[in-house]
Design a protein around this motif. Sequence first.
Motif, short mmCIF file in Angstrom:
data_model
loop_
_atom_site.label_atom_id
_atom_site.label_comp_id
_atom_site.label_asym_id
_atom_site.label_seq_id
_atom_site.Cartn_x
_atom_site.Cartn_y
_atom_site.Cartn_z
N UNK A 98 39.02 27.01 31.79
CA UNK A 98 38.71 28.23 31.04
C UNK A 98 38.65 27.95 29.55
N UNK A 102 35.29 28.25 27.09
CA UNK A 102 35.29 29.16 25.94
C UNK A 102 35.12 28.40 24.63
N UNK A 121 41.72 34.86 18.38
CA UNK A 121 42.35 33.97 19.35
C UNK A 121 43.47 33.17 18.69
N UNK A 161 46.39 29.13 26.88
CA UNK A 161 44.92 29.30 26.81
C UNK A 161 44.40 29.46 25.38
N UNK A 162 44.96 30.39 24.59
CA UNK A 162 44.47 30.48 23.21
C UNK A 162 44.64 29.16 22.46
N UNK A 165 41.91 26.70 23.54
CA UNK A 165 40.62 27.05 22.95
C UNK A 165 40.58 26.58 21.50
N UNK A 166 41.64 26.88 20.78
CA UNK A 166 41.73 26.52 19.38
C UNK A 166 41.62 25.00 19.19
N UNK A 167 42.33 24.28 20.05
CA UNK A 167 42.37 22.84 19.91
C UNK A 167 41.06 22.17 20.37
#
Lengths: 285, 317
Positions: A98, A102, A121, A161-162, A165-167
């Motif tokens: 996921x 994203x 996020x 999850x956030x 995504x950030x990484x």
Amino acid sequence: MQGAVNHVPQPRVRARRRLAQTGEVIATLAVIFFVTFPLLWMILAAFKNQIDVYSTRLLFQPTLDNFRAVFDNPVRLGAHVWVSALVSFLTVAITIPLGAAASYVMSRHRFRGRDTLFLLILITQFVPAVVVAIPFFTLFRTLNLIDTPWALIIVYLSFTLPYAIWMLRGFFDALPVEIEEASFIDGCNELQTLRYVTLPLIMPGLLVAAVFAFISAWNEFFFALILTRSDALTLPVTMQTISGPRGPMWEQVAAAGMLVMIPILVMSLFIRRYFVEGITVGAVK
Amino acid sequence: MELPRTTPDLVADSVAAPAAPAAPRPWRPQSPSLRWLMLGPALLVILATVIYPLVASLITSFRDWRLINSPVPGPFVGLANYTRAFTDVGFLNSLGVSALYTLISVTLTLLTGLAIALTLAKPTRLNVFARTLLIFPFAVAPVLKGYSWRFMLNPEYGVYSKMLGEVFSPLKGYVWLGHEFSALVSIAMSEIWGWAPLFALMFIGALGAIPAETTEAARVDGATGLQIFRRITLPLLAPVIYIVALLKIISAVKMFDQVAIMTGGGPGDSTQTLYFFVYHVAFRTLDLGYASAVSYIIVAVMALLATLYVRTLMRGD
């Protein structure tokens, strides 16, 4: 003063330099002691018997009894190793696909509100765990999910999850788009390019994000304390049950602690070069 | 493979500005349906696991809901839970404890981190080896940090406690976790041990970015080591110190694990941090309405810190 310049240092200068060097070495050794000693002392304690653990002597007869003890009744740590592993692996298994999807869109697509969305996020990383815990506690009570691994996995996604995504966006951004452009010119569509070109190149990033997600799930204590009772206890929470009338049974706590610690230490060595940057966004939670 | 730029590069940031983004151009087909197909699942999960609890908690914070009395939410009571917080001795105490804890742990972690960084700055073989060890403490689970320090500080058999007693005899047998202030410092110690080495790694990176000619020139001009540190090293480290301090403040506000393991909030309520207080109200006394209100006060603190943090990160872009 020019005449004083000499390629061979004066004896006094040399002595002073040697003193300074010795000082530096001692300081470094002190740092090494400060950093590693608590770990070493814990590891030593895991191999001590009940008498030696209450002594600070360095020599003792090593034993493996503690490892046997923590796997036996009544603590049954063995079962909880399984729960901890299940929770951590499933958290990673949901987070990475996921998160990768994203963050790919976040990096490669241009659309209105993208930057705002990305910022939001990031901000979710600041949401205090206690706020998340209260509604989930009541929700999981209603759904009969308290004391199941599923409750933990759902809650852990709120921070893994956030973070992923950030990484991962950073990894996608670091990848030159020219490689993907070439693939387009060769006639691949976006999905094919992603599958055969982009994802293989992003593999190191996926691995790093997976390790970070695993570590945060494996070491997590607060949610595990609230959302489990007996069946789904993870290792960090189980540690509390290893106590006798006089407080924790240190030799067994240490043995259990090694089980928690060793996989993470190995993994962190593995992703050493990404550690500092990872923490900058990850430590927030 | 280059390091990912997940954050503005802390090391290079103070020296070189990041490269300008490439001019936007339609470099390839972007399928909007694929976009939302790929973004959707993640956004749904975030909605369900972050936004839902935030909203639910906010609503609960305006209600009277004691789980002991009723399994369903009670009536709305307006701001009663919030006003209660500011007359509640327990809450005000935990606010003070958290503030003091933050001050102690942030200051000591920064100083320790700086000391470690300066010690290991020179790239000798021993120093480079020591740097590899620096990531280990942080990777250790907070629970284990707590156990490890509780074990070592035990007045009867703790190895650190004994060592300190040898060096400074009045400390012999001192019950570190049994006195208000030293209990808080002990908890801070477990965190300093985890964080200071990590900060040292960041500082070492920043120190490496200081050109050798700068300090060399200063030395030729007759500057002392202390002057060089104050006038050159420290100002160049300042951006890193700032972001690192912010990170530590955030983590200090969230202190929970080691309190639970090392002191359980005691002696008295002297180590009852904000997080521990909310935990107690929510999951021991089961007063969910009040606990939600208090947790929203923490949200307000976090929002302030988040703004500072995000603003710092975005400055580089």
